[in-house]
Design an enzyme around this catalytic site. Structure first.
Site, PDB file in Angstrom:
ATOM      1  N   ASN A  52      -2.440   3.297   0.036  1.00  0.00           N
ATOM      2  CA  ASN A  52      -2.378   4.716  -0.312  1.00  0.00           C
ATOM      3  C   ASN A  52      -3.770   5.224  -0.678  1.00  0.00           C
ATOM      4  OD1 ASN A  52      -2.035   3.046  -2.608  1.00  0.00           O
ATOM      5  ND2 ASN A  52      -1.078   4.669  -3.797  1.00  0.00           N
ATOM      6  N   GLU A  78      -5.294   8.549  -2.457  1.00  0.00           N
ATOM      7  CA  GLU A  78      -4.986   9.781  -3.189  1.00  0.00           C
ATOM      8  C   GLU A  78      -6.161  10.748  -3.165  1.00  0.00           C
ATOM      9  OE1 GLU A  78      -3.636   8.402  -7.028  1.00  0.00           O
ATOM     10  OE2 GLU A  78      -1.723   7.744  -6.178  1.00  0.00           O
ATOM     11  N   CYS A 117       0.452   8.155   1.767  1.00  0.00           N
ATOM     12  CA  CYS A 117       1.059   6.872   1.415  1.00  0.00           C
ATOM     13  C   CYS A 117       0.531   5.746   2.304  1.00  0.00           C
ATOM     14  CB  CYS A 117       2.567   6.931   1.600  1.00  0.00           C
ATOM     15  SG  CYS A 117       3.438   8.126   0.589  1.00  0.00           S
ATOM     16  N   GLU A 133       2.195   3.429   3.813  1.00  0.00           N
ATOM     17  CA  GLU A 133       3.000   3.198   5.021  1.00  0.00           C
ATOM     18  C   GLU A 133       2.528   4.085   6.167  1.00  0.00           C
ATOM     19  OE1 GLU A 133       3.972   3.777   1.923  1.00  0.00           O
ATOM     20  OE2 GLU A 133       5.985   3.008   1.520  1.00  0.00           O
ATOM     21  N   CYS A 175       8.927   5.880   0.521  1.00  0.00           N
ATOM     22  CA  CYS A 175       9.434   7.205   0.158  1.00  0.00           C
ATOM     23  C   CYS A 175      10.096   7.855   1.372  1.00  0.00           C
ATOM     24  CB  CYS A 175       8.302   8.082  -0.375  1.00  0.00           C
ATOM     25  SG  CYS A 175       7.237   8.781   0.908  1.00  0.00           S
ATOM     26  N   CYS A 234       7.817   8.816   4.367  1.00  0.00           N
ATOM     27  CA  CYS A 234       7.400   7.671   5.176  1.00  0.00           C
ATOM     28  C   CYS A 234       8.548   7.153   6.030  1.00  0.00           C
ATOM     29  CB  CYS A 234       6.860   6.560   4.282  1.00  0.00           C
ATOM     30  SG  CYS A 234       5.225   6.965   3.625  1.00  0.00           S
TER      31      CYS A 234
END
Ligand code: ZN
Length: 142
Positions: free
Chosen positions: A51, A53, A62, A64, A93, A96
């Site tokens: 990830n 940010e 993310c 993934e 999530c 994803c």
């Protein structure tokens, strides 16, 4: 639950190890929740992601999707499994799951904790029931 065409125990271990290594590169100064992911193509190649940010929170991405988009950008379209490593072995999530669903719902999803212990193995169609997708004729992966 049984997973069709599942990876061997050794292949799972390797994919989790790749996700765990990628987790070490996570840029998560805001959430302090590093995540690593590794996606394995049907041809056996592995693409990893972490990830990333951003101060403008929604701009981040993310692990993934970093792994998936990296693979897709390299021309890959068929995937067999994805491993996700979080502190406690959390599932991907919803966003994803939707992104992964674009390339097929039979994907094996391996969820492991930060020590690399596999907490759960599932499939995308189990994690994303009634998935949204394009028309059958437009998407041969469904
Ligand atoms: Zn996500």
């Amino acid at each position: 639950m049984p997973v069709k065409n599942e990876l061997s125990a050794e292949e799972r271990k390797q994919l989790v190890a790749a996700a765990r290594a990628a987790r070490g590169n996570a840029y998560a100064p805001y959430s302090k929740y590093p995540v690593g992911a590794a996606i394995r193509t049907s041809g056996g190649k592995v693409y990893a992601g972490a990830n990333v940010e951003n101060a403008s929170y929604p701009v981040g991405l993310c692990a993934e999707r970093v792994a998936l988009f990296s693979a897709a950008a390299a021309g890959e379209r068929e995937f067999r499994a994805v491993a996700v490593v979080t502190r406690e072995g959390a599932p991907p999530c919803g966003a994803c799951r939707q992104a992964l669903a674009e390339f097929g719902l039979e994907l094996e999803v391996i969820m492991a904790d930060e020590k690399g212990w596999i907490c759960q193995v599932s499939t995308l169609d189990t994690l994303l029931p009634s998935a949204f997708g394009g028309k059958e004729e437009e998407n041969p992966h469904r």
